[in-house]
Design a protein around this motif. Structure first.
Motif, PDB file in Angstrom:
ATOM      1  N   ARG A  92       0.807  -1.215   0.000  1.00 40.58           N
ATOM      2  CA  ARG A  92       0.000   0.000   0.000  1.00 40.58           C
ATOM      3  C   ARG A  92       0.845   1.272   0.000  1.00 40.58           C
ATOM      4  NH1 ARG A  92      -2.835   1.338   5.782  1.00 40.58           N
ATOM      5  NH2 ARG A  92      -1.052   1.037   7.158  1.00 40.58           N
ATOM      6  N   ASP A  93       2.142   1.165   0.337  1.00 45.18           N
ATOM      7  CA  ASP A  93       2.982   2.356   0.384  1.00 45.18           C
ATOM      8  C   ASP A  93       3.772   2.595  -0.906  1.00 45.18           C
ATOM      9  OD1 ASP A  93       2.240   3.183   2.943  1.00 45.18           O
ATOM     10  OD2 ASP A  93       3.611   1.750   3.872  1.00 45.18           O
ATOM     11  N   VAL A  94       3.514   1.799  -1.926  1.00 48.07           N
ATOM     12  CA  VAL A  94       4.175   2.015  -3.221  1.00 48.07           C
ATOM     13  C   VAL A  94       3.954   3.450  -3.700  1.00 48.07           C
ATOM     14  CG1 VAL A  94       4.015   1.459  -5.686  1.00 48.07           C
ATOM     15  CG2 VAL A  94       4.232  -0.371  -4.005  1.00 48.07           C
ATOM     16  N   PRO A 189     -17.670   5.353  -7.785  1.00 44.54           N
ATOM     17  CA  PRO A 189     -17.016   4.885  -9.018  1.00 44.54           C
ATOM     18  C   PRO A 189     -15.682   4.207  -8.720  1.00 44.54           C
ATOM     19  CG  PRO A 189     -16.873   7.274  -8.846  1.00 44.54           C
ATOM     20  CD  PRO A 189     -17.773   6.825  -7.742  1.00 44.54           C
ATOM     21  N   THR A 190     -15.401   3.124  -9.431  1.00 39.01           N
ATOM     22  CA  THR A 190     -14.190   2.332  -9.212  1.00 39.01           C
ATOM     23  C   THR A 190     -13.317   2.338 -10.457  1.00 39.01           C
ATOM     24  OG1 THR A 190     -15.316   0.882  -7.630  1.00 39.01           O
ATOM     25  CG2 THR A 190     -13.305   0.041  -8.634  1.00 39.01           C
ATOM     26  N   THR A 191     -12.014   2.537 -10.254  1.00 35.10           N
ATOM     27  CA  THR A 191     -11.041   2.493 -11.346  1.00 35.10           C
ATOM     28  C   THR A 191     -10.113   1.305 -11.131  1.00 35.10           C
ATOM     29  OG1 THR A 191     -11.032   4.884 -11.725  1.00 35.10           O
ATOM     30  CG2 THR A 191      -9.101   3.664 -12.451  1.00 35.10           C
ATOM     31  N   LEU A 192      -9.992   0.434 -12.125  1.00 39.30           N
ATOM     32  CA  LEU A 192      -9.084  -0.708 -12.072  1.00 39.30           C
ATOM     33  C   LEU A 192      -7.835  -0.397 -12.887  1.00 39.30           C
ATOM     34  CD1 LEU A 192     -11.546  -3.688 -12.675  1.00 39.30           C
ATOM     35  CD2 LEU A 192     -10.965  -2.558 -10.512  1.00 39.30           C
ATOM     36  N   SER A 193      -6.672  -0.739 -12.344  1.00 38.79           N
ATOM     37  CA  SER A 193      -5.432  -0.488 -13.089  1.00 38.79           C
ATOM     38  C   SER A 193      -5.417  -1.259 -14.402  1.00 38.79           C
ATOM     39  CB  SER A 193      -4.216  -0.866 -12.243  1.00 38.79           C
ATOM     40  OG  SER A 193      -4.057  -2.276 -12.153  1.00 38.79           O
ATOM     41  N   SER A 194      -6.037  -2.430 -14.413  1.00 35.19           N
ATOM     42  CA  SER A 194      -6.056  -3.244 -15.632  1.00 35.19           C
ATOM     43  C   SER A 194      -6.930  -2.640 -16.719  1.00 35.19           C
ATOM     44  CB  SER A 194      -6.536  -4.663 -15.307  1.00 35.19           C
ATOM     45  OG  SER A 194      -7.741  -4.633 -14.564  1.00 35.19           O
ATOM     46  N   THR A 206       0.276   2.436 -10.453  1.00 36.28           N
ATOM     47  CA  THR A 206      -0.542   2.849  -9.307  1.00 36.28           C
ATOM     48  C   THR A 206      -0.866   4.334  -9.385  1.00 36.28           C
ATOM     49  OG1 THR A 206       0.557   1.169  -7.939  1.00 36.28           O
ATOM     50  CG2 THR A 206      -0.686   2.865  -6.791  1.00 36.28           C
ATOM     51  N   SER A 207       0.138   5.155  -9.729  1.00 36.02           N
ATOM     52  CA  SER A 207      -0.071   6.598  -9.840  1.00 36.02           C
ATOM     53  C   SER A 207      -1.134   6.914 -10.888  1.00 36.02           C
ATOM     54  CB  SER A 207       1.249   7.294 -10.203  1.00 36.02           C
ATOM     55  OG  SER A 207       1.049   8.662 -10.477  1.00 36.02           O
TER      56      SER A 207
END
Length: 686
Positions: A92-94, A189-194, A206-207
């Motif tokens: 989580r700290d990435v 609303p949800t955002t997926l990295s994929s 992640t950013s």
């Protein structure tokens, strides 16, 4: 479709163009931006330009293309939006650790990293693990995921970002988390990295995911509200918005991928500048877009704008393709001020549209670049924005005297010229950043100057750098809006696939590309692009084994064979030599990413052409212009763009006044208008 409207909202003005294809007419308009609600200024401008073109009640369908800096502004202003982030447990700290280096100066011990967009309390980890091959190592703990989401719900998040380790290789856990979020966080609303960036590099991915979530709710609200109001004005077709890669996408897609709308307005200017260059046979150009708040500079080589796949938004990494540009805080509204040591500075703070420069008479007390241009006679106070606004020279004089000239014990003329000299020095440095620092000699390029204030300074900048050609568009204050009408629908897809090039199997890569092409085609079909107009470009990212960066090479059309891959390896060595000055012929080459870009066919150029008749037009008057040094004021001829025709030649020194801008033509420079009435300004040979 005969009516097309392009709207670009800047920090100071909103630029609007109306193209009537049937009547072959092109209308332009500039109205004040309304920061409290951008749609107010947009609707005011759309209604007004339709009325002026006598199309308000025509019943014709209208296409709407939009460019905005809203996404950038939300991030820059660091609005305190509670965003939740779900990551793989232990990661989580990435977002806060980043790359753990001091940038841009590794020796700066006072440097501090930017604050993470998501505070630690809203970053939650869940047990799960997928390896880089996409194989499930640890199944997703759904009970733990629900518990973490309930904590985020209690803390009032407005959007959720999900970025799991190696989700680019297999998004199954992310997609399950989206289903759980729909149950535990209804309406969030949800955002997926994929869905946003399916490539490796954990921090950047992640950013990008968090940035997308951060602007998701504001963009949905803005685009929905704007679309509703536009529908009431007769814009019933699908509206489109400019994205950072130089293409456009539908409002519906932008509401799921708002991070792709970064630098939307400035990018539209680059696209418009490239369309200009293409129309006039110019292959190498530098675009210079100067508005009221900032200036944007970009490079075009061999007819292609310089692009990057690893950009930045307000300092945060963005793992999305975008056109590369340099932005500096030097615009018409940039404020001149004195630092604690009495040194004269210009920008980056801007007076904006409210209160604006002192000469606007809206309460602004600080002198700006616009005030300096007015005091030097380069602007006509009675013809600003085609006479829609009167500039008060007395207010400019008072502000310059009070804040600059008197404290520095210098004349008014010296102070005004000093403000312009410093502002132009910043602009020259920006031009060098996109050219000289990339090993490119700007003297071999054409400077394309546009924006409301660009033509005021373009010839001076070219003269200072040693460039000999300047191009000023027929509607310089509306090039970004014109660029919106010059852009094709565009969608980029990327998949990470790290493996040695020598071990790659051509048939396996061909299958991967086929799948990516299918995704790109479906995206364009969903945006109403006819199947017959879809164009596909394939490319591949390669690097030497052990490198942390790669080069993108286009793949030729046709089947992918072992010979194709061998040719790509040879081309990579050549490209590495060209870019970095060396190559390692015997070092292994790796494939990193597979890329596919789908586009619609490029639209026709928006500018109507005219019959060319060589002429030497008569000026509408003369004006006292101060140039170069105090006491050097002279009477310069003034020409009105609306009163001269294609083929006209104007010898400098001269002032050319456009409805939305003003061009300063220096001594020893000559301007000639082509068939589109773009001004080609060249330095005279002696």
């Amino acid at each position: 479709m005969t009516l097309q409207i392009g709207v670009d909202t800047g920090g100071t003005h909103t630029d609007i163009v109306l193209l009537d294809k049937a009547a072959r007419t092109f209308h332009t308009l500039k109205v004040p931006t309304t920061p409290e609600d951008l749609s107010i200024g947009i609707l005011n401008g759309v209604t007004r330009i339709l009325k002026e073109a006598d199309k308000l009640t025509s019943g014709q369908e209208v296409a709407f293309h939009y460019g905005t800096t809203l996404v950038t502004n939300i991030i820059v202003e660091e609005q305190d939006l509670p965003i939740g982030l779900i990551t793989t447990g232990g990661f989580r700290d990435v977002l806060a650790i980043g790359r753990a280096v001091r940038k841009p100066n590794i020796y700066d011990i006072n440097w501090r990293p930017q604050r993470a967009l998501v505070p630690r309390a809203l970053r939650r980890g869940v047990p799960e693990r997928i390896n880089h091959k996409g194989e499930i190592v640890t199944p997703l703990d759904e009970d733990a995921a629900r518990a973490e989401m309930r904590i985020l719900a209690q803390r009032g998040i407005v959007a959720l970002a999900v970025c799991l380790l190696n989700a680019y290789a297999n998004p199954v856990h992310e997609r399950r988390l989206a289903e759980i979020a729909a149950e535990e966080l209804p309406g969030v609303p949800t955002t997926l990295s994929s869905d946003v960036a399916r490539e490796f590099r954990e921090y950047e991915r992640t950013s990008t995911t968090v940035l997308n979530a951060f602007v998701l709710a504001p963009m949905i609200a803005h685009l929905d509200g704007l679309a509703s109001r536009l529908h009431g004005e007769g814009v019933k077709r699908t509206p489109f918005i400019m994205r950072g890669n130089g293409g456009i996408m539908s409002f519906d897609m932008a509401k799921t991928l708002p991070a792709a709308v970064t630098h939307s307005g400035p990018v539209a200017g680059i696209v418009g500048g490239n369309a200009l260059a293409r129309a006039t046979g110019i292959t190498n150009a530098i675009t210079f877009d100067m508005g009221g708040t900032s200036s944007d500079v970009a490079l075009i080589s061999d007819g292609v704008p310089f692009a990057t796949t690893r950009g930045k938004l307000a300092g945060y990494p963005v793992l999305l393709p975008m056109l590369d540009l340099v932005t500096i805080g030097a615009g018409g509204g940039s404020i001149a001020w004195l630092d604690s040591g009495g040194g004269l500075k210009v920008g980056p703070r801007s007076a904006g549209s409210v209160p604006g420069p002192a000469c606007y008479g809206q309460g602004g007390e600080n002198p700006t670049v616009t005030d300096a241009n007015l005091l030097c006679g380069r602007l006509n106070g009675d013809f600003f924005l085609n006479g829609d606004r009167v500039l008060r020279q007395d207010l400019s004089r008072q502000a310059m005297l009070d804040k600059i000239a008197t404290p520095l014990n210098m004349s008014l003329e010296t102070a005004a010229l000093g403000v312009l000299a410093i502002a132009e020095a910043h602009m020259v440095n920006a031009i060098k950043l996109v050219s000289v620092q990339r090993g490119i000699d700007p003297r071999d390029y054409t400077l394309i100057g546009f924006g409301g204030a660009g033509p005021l300074h373009a010839v001076s900048l070219a003269n200072a750098i040693g460039m000999e050609r300047v191009l000023i568009p027929a509607a310089p204050g509306n090039v970004s809006a014109s660029g919106l009408l010059s852009a094709e629908v565009r969608h980029d897809i990327v998949r990470t696939q790290v493996l040695p090039l020598d071990n790659a199997k051509a048939d396996t890569l061909a299958e991967s590309y086929t799948a990516l092409v299918g995704e790109a085609e479906q995206s364009l079909l969903d945006q109403n692009v006819p199947a017959s107009e879809i164009q596909i470009l394939r490319s591949i990212d390669l690097r030497y084994r052990g490198q942390a960066y790669e080069l993108t090479l286009p793949l030729p059309a046709g089947p992918i064979t072992d010979e194709t891959l061998a040719e790509q390896g040879a081309r990579f060595h050549q490209e590495h030599m060209r870019v970095y000055g060396y190559h390692l012929d015997h070092h292994p080459v790796e494939i990193v990413n597979l890329r596919v870009t789908g586009t619609s066919q490029p639209p026709a150029l928006p500018w109507p052409s005219h019959a060319v008749t060589p002429s030497m037009p008569n000026p509408v008057g003369f004006r006292r212009v101060l140039h170069d040094t105090p006491g050097s004021a002279a009477e310069w001829p003034v020409f009105r763009f609306t009163e001269i025709s294609a083929g006209a030649t104007i010898n400098g020194p001269a002032i050319l006044e456009y409805p939305g801008s003003t061009c300063v033509i220096l001594p020893d420079w000559t301007a000639t208008l082509d068939a589109w009435r773009h001004a080609h300004i060249v330095k005279n040979k002696h």
